[in-house]
Design a protein around this motif. Structure first.
Motif, short mmCIF file in Angstrom:
data_model
loop_
_atom_site.label_atom_id
_atom_site.label_comp_id
_atom_site.label_asym_id
_atom_site.label_seq_id
_atom_site.Cartn_x
_atom_site.Cartn_y
_atom_site.Cartn_z
N ALA A 1 5.07 13.26 -0.09
CA ALA A 1 6.08 12.70 -0.97
C ALA A 1 6.89 11.58 -0.35
CB ALA A 1 7.03 13.82 -1.43
N ASP A 2 7.03 11.56 0.96
CA ASP A 2 7.97 10.64 1.59
C ASP A 2 7.30 9.44 2.24
OD1 ASP A 2 6.68 12.08 3.52
OD2 ASP A 2 8.48 12.81 4.54
N VAL A 3 6.16 9.03 1.74
CA VAL A 3 5.40 7.94 2.38
C VAL A 3 5.50 6.67 1.53
CG1 VAL A 3 3.12 7.18 3.13
CG2 VAL A 3 3.81 9.55 3.46
N PRO A 4 6.01 5.56 2.09
CA PRO A 4 6.07 4.31 1.33
C PRO A 4 4.69 3.69 1.17
CG PRO A 4 6.79 3.95 3.59
CD PRO A 4 6.60 5.44 3.44
N LEU A 5 4.52 2.92 0.10
CA LEU A 5 3.25 2.27 -0.18
C LEU A 5 3.28 0.83 0.29
CD1 LEU A 5 2.64 3.58 -3.82
CD2 LEU A 5 1.58 4.41 -1.70
N PRO A 6 2.11 0.26 0.61
CA PRO A 6 2.05 -1.16 0.97
C PRO A 6 2.54 -2.03 -0.19
CG PRO A 6 -0.01 -0.05 1.51
CD PRO A 6 0.78 0.91 0.69
N ALA A 7 3.05 -3.21 0.15
CA ALA A 7 3.57 -4.12 -0.87
C ALA A 7 2.51 -4.48 -1.90
CB ALA A 7 4.11 -5.38 -0.20
N GLU A 8 1.25 -4.63 -1.46
CA GLU A 8 0.18 -4.98 -2.38
C GLU A 8 -0.05 -3.87 -3.42
OE1 GLU A 8 -0.58 -7.09 1.51
OE2 GLU A 8 -0.05 -5.05 0.89
N PHE A 9 0.14 -2.62 -3.01
CA PHE A 9 0.01 -1.52 -3.96
C PHE A 9 1.15 -1.56 -4.98
CE2 PHE A 9 -3.31 -0.12 -1.44
CZ PHE A 9 -3.81 1.11 -1.83
#
Length: 348
Positions: free
Chosen positions: A305-313
């Motif tokens: 739950a606490d994982v940021p996504l890459p900007a492209e995503f």
């Protein structure tokens, strides 16, 4: 006596050097991950696991998820590795019925996002991906034709000869797309839908690689002529990442309607030579470090739950609000029958 003591000391030293544990059994120095060809891990994350665990990670890849599970079933109880990763919802019931896994509840499961909690203690969720229609933006813009926005659109005569799909009998995304149509049109209503798709000149190929990189016109470098393909919600982000030049907009887009969610699981293989190492690896695969690596390496979403996504995503991929899904027991009860009927309708 002194010679005997020296000889014994030498034997002990050799045993320690060889990594022998209690009972004289060798302590494994590696953990073996059995997985599909789409598995990927960055060098930095692999190095981190090996440094922190003291184990060498060896990866055995062999075909798509379906092939990987089939091979594992043939060696159930005497596996080629310690952990199997890549069994998804479509295949989970077969893996569990074949007694592939030992029970293991990772302490990291508490960090899994709501809706992805494991329903069986023999497997641990690692990532999820949504199988969705993808369209070639440029193809439709050049012809002033609106791209399809729903499953219903695909049987419209104006989209005749434009769709390529994967074989539901041989491909995981192909099977997921079949499930999506069953969810939408019901059973047996989905059969009429596929008859209409066939009449509208749908092209069926064996797997994703052929469909996307050879038949789909929107993939970079593809010679394909079909501007609609069954792929993933994250495929547009992948097109941007691998473009080789900055892009403000992806050349492709995912269609939210008709997406089907697939969760991929890992499990400790029954009979594993290094079950302790297997549990350590599964814990690591749910750690923040590995989960943050998942989008950029495998182009799927982490379950933590606490994982940021890459900007492209964030800019170019979609997370469908209400993707279709089936419980494993529903898939187990119906999968083979649906595939047989699909094959009869579409391929014969």
């Amino acid at each position: 006596m002194r010679l005997w003591a020296l000889a014994l000391a030498g034997v002990v030293a050799l045993a320690v050097a060889a990594g022998c544990g209690e009972g004289g059994e060798a302590t494994p120095s590696e953990v073996v991950l059995v997985t599909h060809d789409s598995f990927a891990i960055s060098a930095a994350v692999k190095d981190a696991f090996e440094r922190e665990s003291g184990l060498t990670l060896r990866v055995l890849q062999g075909g798509d998820a379906n092939e990987t599970v089939n091979r594992a079933l043939l060696t159930a109880g005497d596996p080629q590795g310690d952990v199997l990763f890549g069994v998804d919802d479509n295949l989970l019931s077969r893996a569990l019925a074949g007694e592939l896994f030992d029970e293991y509840a990772s302490p990291e499961v508490g960090a899994v996002a709501e809706g992805f909690e494991p329903s069986d203690e023999r497997v641990t969720p690692i990532d999820h991906g949504e199988v969705c229609l993808n369209v070639d933006r440029g193809w439709f813009t050049a012809r002033d034709v609106p791209p399809p926005t729903s499953l219903d659109d695909l049987v419209d005569p104006r989209y005749r000869g434009l769709l390529v799909v994967e074989n539901a009998a041989t491909s995981s995304p192909g099977l997921a797309f079949l499930f999506s149509t069953v969810d939408r049109y019901g059973d047996p209503g989905w059969e009429d839908y596929w008859r209409e798709l066939r009449a509208n000149d749908v092209l069926v190929v064996d797997g994703w690689e052929e469909a996307y990189t050879q038949q789909f016109s929107g993939a970079a470098g593809s010679p394909g002529k079909r501007p609609i393909v069954v792929s993933y919600a994250t495929s547009p982000a992948a097109e941007v990442i691998f473009a080789g030049q900055p892009l403000d907009e992806s050349p492709t887009a995912a269609v939210e309607d008709g997406c089907f969610r697939q969760v991929e699981y890992a499990g400790v293989l029954r009979g594993a030579r290094n079950p302790e190492g297997a549990r350590t690896l599964i814990d690591f695969m749910l750690s923040e470090r590995f989960q943050a690596d998942v989008p950029g390496s495998m182009f799927v979403y982490p379950v933590r739950a606490d994982v940021p996504l890459p900007a492209e995503f964030e800019r170019h991929a979609i997370v469908p609000a209400a993707p279709a899904s089936f419980p494993p027991d529903v898939i187990a009860a119906n999968r083979d029958g649906w595939i047989d009927r699909w094959t009869e309708i579409v391929l014969r």
